[in-house]
Design an enzyme around this catalytic site. Structure first.
Site, PDB file in Angstrom:
ATOM      1  N   SER A 186     169.043   8.427  87.326  1.00 43.96           N
ATOM      2  CA  SER A 186     168.213   7.243  87.609  1.00 43.96           C
ATOM      3  C   SER A 186     168.986   5.949  87.355  1.00 43.96           C
ATOM      4  O   SER A 186     168.595   4.889  87.845  1.00 43.96           O
ATOM      5  CB  SER A 186     166.963   7.254  86.727  1.00 43.96           C
ATOM      6  N   ASP A 187     170.065   6.058  86.549  1.00 44.35           N
ATOM      7  CA  ASP A 187     170.873   4.891  86.192  1.00 44.35           C
ATOM      8  C   ASP A 187     172.344   5.308  86.244  1.00 44.35           C
ATOM      9  O   ASP A 187     172.687   6.387  85.774  1.00 44.35           O
ATOM     10  CB  ASP A 187     170.578   4.413  84.757  1.00 44.35           C
ATOM     11  N   GLY A 238     163.922  15.701  84.061  1.00 47.11           N
ATOM     12  CA  GLY A 238     164.023  14.345  83.523  1.00 47.11           C
ATOM     13  C   GLY A 238     164.911  13.433  84.334  1.00 47.11           C
ATOM     14  O   GLY A 238     165.500  13.822  85.346  1.00 47.11           O
TER      15      GLY A 238
HETATM   16  O1  LIG Z   1     162.451  10.342  82.659  1.00 50.65           O
HETATM   17  P1  LIG Z   1     162.336  11.093  81.365  1.00 50.65           P
HETATM   18  O2  LIG Z   1     162.041  12.538  81.579  1.00 50.65           O
HETATM   19  O3  LIG Z   1     161.361  10.449  80.391  1.00 50.65           O
HETATM   20  O4  LIG Z   1     163.801  11.035  80.676  1.00 50.65           O
HETATM   21  C1  LIG Z   1     164.545   9.882  80.365  1.00 50.65           C
HETATM   22  O5  LIG Z   1     163.836   8.672  80.553  1.00 50.65           O
HETATM   23  C2  LIG Z   1     163.394   8.135  79.288  1.00 50.65           C
HETATM   24  C3  LIG Z   1     164.038   6.784  79.089  1.00 50.65           C
HETATM   25  O6  LIG Z   1     163.739   5.921  80.132  1.00 50.65           O
HETATM   26  C4  LIG Z   1     163.808   9.147  78.234  1.00 50.65           C
HETATM   27  O7  LIG Z   1     162.740  10.015  77.951  1.00 50.65           O
HETATM   28  C5  LIG Z   1     164.975   9.835  78.912  1.00 50.65           C
HETATM   29  O8  LIG Z   1     165.295  11.106  78.425  1.00 50.65           O
HETATM   30  O1  LIG Z   2     170.315   5.408  81.008  1.00 47.86           O
HETATM   31  C1  LIG Z   2     169.410   6.223  80.866  1.00 47.86           C
HETATM   32  C2  LIG Z   2     168.585   6.588  81.928  1.00 47.86           C
HETATM   33  C3  LIG Z   2     167.597   7.472  81.721  1.00 47.86           C
HETATM   34  N1  LIG Z   2     167.444   7.980  80.484  1.00 47.86           N
HETATM   35  C4  LIG Z   2     168.229   7.633  79.464  1.00 47.86           C
HETATM   36  O2  LIG Z   2     168.048   8.122  78.350  1.00 47.86           O
HETATM   37  N2  LIG Z   2     169.197   6.756  79.671  1.00 47.86           N
END
Ligand SMILES: O=P(O)(O)O[C@H]1O[C@H](CO)[C@@H](O)[C@H]1O
Ligand SMILES: O=c1cc[nH]c(=O)[nH]1
Length: 237
Positions: free
Chosen positions: A204-205, A89
């Site tokens: 990712s953030d 994820g």
């Molecule tokens: O990139 P995924 O696997 O979906 O995981 C993260 O991204 C989503 C939110 O943007 C949520 O599902 C969080 O857990």
């Molecule tokens: O800030 C974030 C980035 C990815 N997924 C999340 O749940 N939160």
């Protein structure tokens, strides 16, 4: 087929990678698996089975959040006999140590979800944790590939857009590395049905600095995490 997965019996491998994003499932299948075939398009929640280093492996999207991930986890284990589940994820890093694209292995998962409060009548704060064999295999594998991995606890949140960023600061003070939205449910359901589970994440953030990756990058990159996940399920699945 099960209620939410259209695969025939035997079409899903005992080892499954779980991205939230179904299009990340497609990218993983097309990029890393040999002879990948799509077995599910119910609700657009794509699932594929192929082989990796000759071992059958599936990759199944779970959607966002614990209710959705719980459905796929439950059906994969109980309707298809899946034994090993590794989430791949994305997450938001808490604090300032972790940077965009860093890889995390979640040893345990705090949560603001009510699901386990319902399970335990609000009397027990259940501690959802990773399978130790998978966690160890992931760390060994990452080391063998020279991929830095940070191991520690994360938060599985019901909110993506939170009104309480102050709680993120407090969690960072207590060593919580990052926030995502599925791991507590995955760990809890795997424990309940005696399956093995691990969550690997790519940052990712960066919540503290506000830096972000693009949606394209969330869908189709983060190869290092996927390589560690595939080596892990082959080694310890
Ligand atoms: O990139 P995924 O696997 O979906 O995981 C993260 O991204 C989503 C939110 O943007 C949520 O599902 C969080 O857990
Ligand atoms: O800030 C974030 C980035 C990815 N997924 C999340 O749940 N939160």
């Amino acid at each position: 087929m099960s209620t939410h997965i259209g695969a025939a019996p035997g079409e899903i491998a005992p080892r499954v990678l779980l991205p939230g994003d179904p299009l990340r499932a497609k990218w993983i299948a097309e990029t890393f698996l040999t002879d990948a075939k799509c077995y599910n398009n119910v609700r657009g929640m794509l699932g594929y089975t192929g082989t990796y280093q000759g071992v059958p492996v599936s990759v199944q999207g779970t959607g966002m959040g614990m209710p959705s991930a719980s459905i796929y986890t439950h059906e994969l284990i109980n309707d298809y006999g899946v034994q090993t589940l590794v989430r791949v994820g994305t997450c938001g890093a808490l604090g300032t140590t972790l940077k965009l694209r860093d890889v995390i292995a979640a040893s345990g998962s705090c949560t603001d979800s009510n699901m386990n409060r319902i399970r335990f009548d609000g009397l027990i704060d259940y501690a959802p944790v990773a399978d130790f064999g998978l966690l160890r295999a992931a760390v060994d594998t990452a080391e063998a590939r020279s991929i830095p991995v940070t191991v520690g606890p994360i938060l599985a949140a019901d909110f993506f857009y939170t009104d309480r960023p102050d709680l993120y600061d407090r969690l960072a003070d207590y060593g919580v590395l990052a926030v995502e939205m599925e791991s507590a449910a995955l760990y809890t359901i795997a424990a309940r049905f005696r399956a093995k589970a691990l969550t690997l994440l790519t940052v990712s953030d960066q919540i503290t600095t506000g830096e972000k990756t693009t949606s394209q990058e969330r869908q189709e990159t983060f190869a290092q995490m996927v390589e560690v996940a595939l080596d892990t399920v082959v080694k310890a699945g």
